[in-house]
Design an enzyme around this catalytic site. Structure first.
Site, mmCIF file in Angstrom:
data_model
loop_
_atom_site.group_PDB
_atom_site.id
_atom_site.type_symbol
_atom_site.label_atom_id
_atom_site.label_comp_id
_atom_site.label_asym_id
_atom_site.label_seq_id
_atom_site.Cartn_x
_atom_site.Cartn_y
_atom_site.Cartn_z
ATOM 1 N N HIS A 125 -16.071 -20.041 -7.988
ATOM 2 C CA HIS A 125 -15.405 -20.504 -9.207
ATOM 3 C C HIS A 125 -15.015 -21.947 -9.002
ATOM 4 O O HIS A 125 -14.644 -22.356 -7.912
ATOM 5 C CB HIS A 125 -14.140 -19.672 -9.478
ATOM 6 C CG HIS A 125 -13.682 -19.760 -10.890
ATOM 7 N ND1 HIS A 125 -12.922 -20.805 -11.346
ATOM 8 C CD2 HIS A 125 -13.903 -18.949 -11.947
ATOM 9 C CE1 HIS A 125 -12.674 -20.621 -12.635
ATOM 10 N NE2 HIS A 125 -13.263 -19.510 -13.025
ATOM 11 N N ASP A 151 -16.563 -11.976 -13.328
ATOM 12 C CA ASP A 151 -17.820 -11.335 -13.730
ATOM 13 C C ASP A 151 -18.309 -10.285 -12.752
ATOM 14 O O ASP A 151 -19.288 -9.588 -13.033
ATOM 15 C CB ASP A 151 -18.905 -12.417 -13.911
ATOM 16 C CG ASP A 151 -18.630 -13.216 -15.162
ATOM 17 O OD1 ASP A 151 -18.470 -14.441 -15.056
ATOM 18 O OD2 ASP A 151 -18.509 -12.599 -16.229
#
Ligand code: SDX
Length: 386
Positions: A261, A315
């Site tokens: 991320h 996700d």
């Protein structure tokens, strides 16, 4: 002020001053309007959260009831939009169908009055209400079925699951889906929100703003990762294959979907909540063979890449929850879009309040004073294999 240095991906460059959400990537903290995501996931609902994000405070009981009633009333889509969707090829990706139908709303609600609070509220209600209907309708139509009309006796999350199956969903499943929507609703200056803001800054209509954001969310580096995670777990196929598969990805510098991320350098707090939702579902509906593989993937990736701050993101587990809810994997990203409409609309309103059209600059690295060569004198270019 002349900032000349080019920063790829505008990494760590502020694009706005915002009070909508806050992320601490080192501590793994996410807050919506100052409220921790864990609190909202446990105690709130998605529509209450959408109201909080868009209007800046938690609604009173009557404000929430009116908001929910407005949204129930606007869930249906015009028959011309349905007829348009019937022409979409079954092989098209549902995110392309959603981007097309979201933009089409701008044809039917064409009046623009961005300085009119009633217009703003109507647009917010219409988009929150109609996006789920369009996702479910295009899913039915690609299977050759008529769309299932919204069920006004069901709340937001339950109604979506109903439009997908024509069955009233199990209350636990509806609750879990509602929490998933809350978790995906907003996340500061992510790529699709930035798209929404850039589009909003030209004062176009909110339907174009959402269509622009849907197109951005569709990419596998952003919202499209959840669908890729399930594909990866299927490809790995067994717990024994996890380690060699991950080692191979790392050696070949293939990004492992569902990990890493730009901001979080620890495990995404949303991944923790989604993992516990998955476990609740498995307890009720039975074990999932991919969950054991997912746990092993997370263990090996943390061992190999944790030192680089690469951990599971939102996700990684969401697909396992959606799969257990009977959602086809190519609809995972449209589900992300249904939720993120709330965040995109919150930033749309915030941008309009202090608008200045986005127009960054560039560092020019091309040529100057080049001659115009007549076409008959141009040699075949060796450049770029043209
Ligand atoms: C979302 O921004 C948001 O808030 C997004 C989101 C939201 O709610 O809106 O949180 C939702 O988009 C989550 C992310 C979903 N995407 C994926 O899961 C795709 C896989 N992840 C990567 O593509 C990547 O981690 C990004 C795109 C998410 C972030 O990439 P960055 O910050 O640009 O990092 P990078 O590509 O510059 O990588 C830095 C290093 C590199 O290694 P080196 O070249 O320095 O040796 O970390 C490595 C990368 O190779 N790396 C990974 C990796 N992610 C980064 N290596 C293996 N697998 C990965 N997933």
């Amino acid at each position: 002020m002349n900032v000349c240095e080019y920063i790829p991906g505008l990494e760590n460059i502020p694009a706005a001053r915002s009070s909508i959400s806050y992320v601490d990537g080192q501590e793994g903290i996410l807050e919506y309007r100052g409220i921790r995501i864990e609190e909202l996931a446990e105690k709130g609902s998605f529509l209450e959260t959408a109201y909080l994000l868009i209007w800046g405070e938690l609604p009173t009981k009557s404000e929430l009831e009116i908001f929910e009633m407005d949204i129930r009333y606007h869930r249906r889509i015009k028959y011309r939009i349905r007829d348009m969707m019937k022409c979409f090829p079954e092989t098209g990706h549902p995110m392309d169908a959603l981007q097309t139908s979201a933009a089409a709303l701008g044809l039917f609600y064409a009046r623009r009055a961005l300085d009119n609070p009633d217009y703003i509220r109507k647009a917010v209600v219409r988009l929150l209400a109609k996006i789920p209907t369009m996702v479910a309708a295009s899913h039915q139509m690609r299977r050759g079925n008529d769309p299932i009309q919204p069920n006004d006796n069901l709340d937001y999350a339950a109604n979506f699951l109903y439009m997908m199956t024509e069955r009233k969903p199990d209350p636990l499943e509806a609750r879990i889906f509602d929490v998933c929507l809350t978790l995906h609703a907003e996340h500061t200056m992510n790529a699709s929100t930035f798209s929404a803001m850039v589009t909003a800054s030209t004062l176009t209509d909110p339907y174009a703003v959402v269509a622009s954001a849907v197109g951005t969310l569709a990419g596998p580096l952003h919202g499209g990762a959840n669908e890729e995670v399930l594909r990866m777990l299927e490809e790995i196929g067994s717990v024994e294959n996890v380690r060699p598969y991950i080692e191979n990805c790392i050696v070949n510098k293939h990004k492992i979907m569902g990990f890493g991320h730009r901001v979080y350098k620890v495990k995404d707090p949303r991944a923790n909540i989604l993992q516990s939702l998955a476990e609740q579902l498995f307890e009720k509906t039975g074990h999932d063979e991919y969950y054991a593989i997912a746990l092993e993937v997370e263990k090996v990736v943390e061992e190999k890449l944790g030192h680089k701050g690469i951990y599971a993101n939102v996700d990684f587990y969401s697909g396992l929850v959606y799969r257990k809810l009977g959602i086809p994997s190519d609809l995972f990203t449209p589900l992300f879009a249904i939720a993120r409409v709330a965040g995109w609309l919150a930033h749309w309103k915030e941008q309009l309040a202090v608008n200045r059209i986005f127009r960054p600059t560039q560092v020019y690295i091309g040529e100057h004073n080049m001659p115009y060569i007549p076409i008959e004198k141009r040699a075949m270019s060796q450049r770029n294999g043209h």
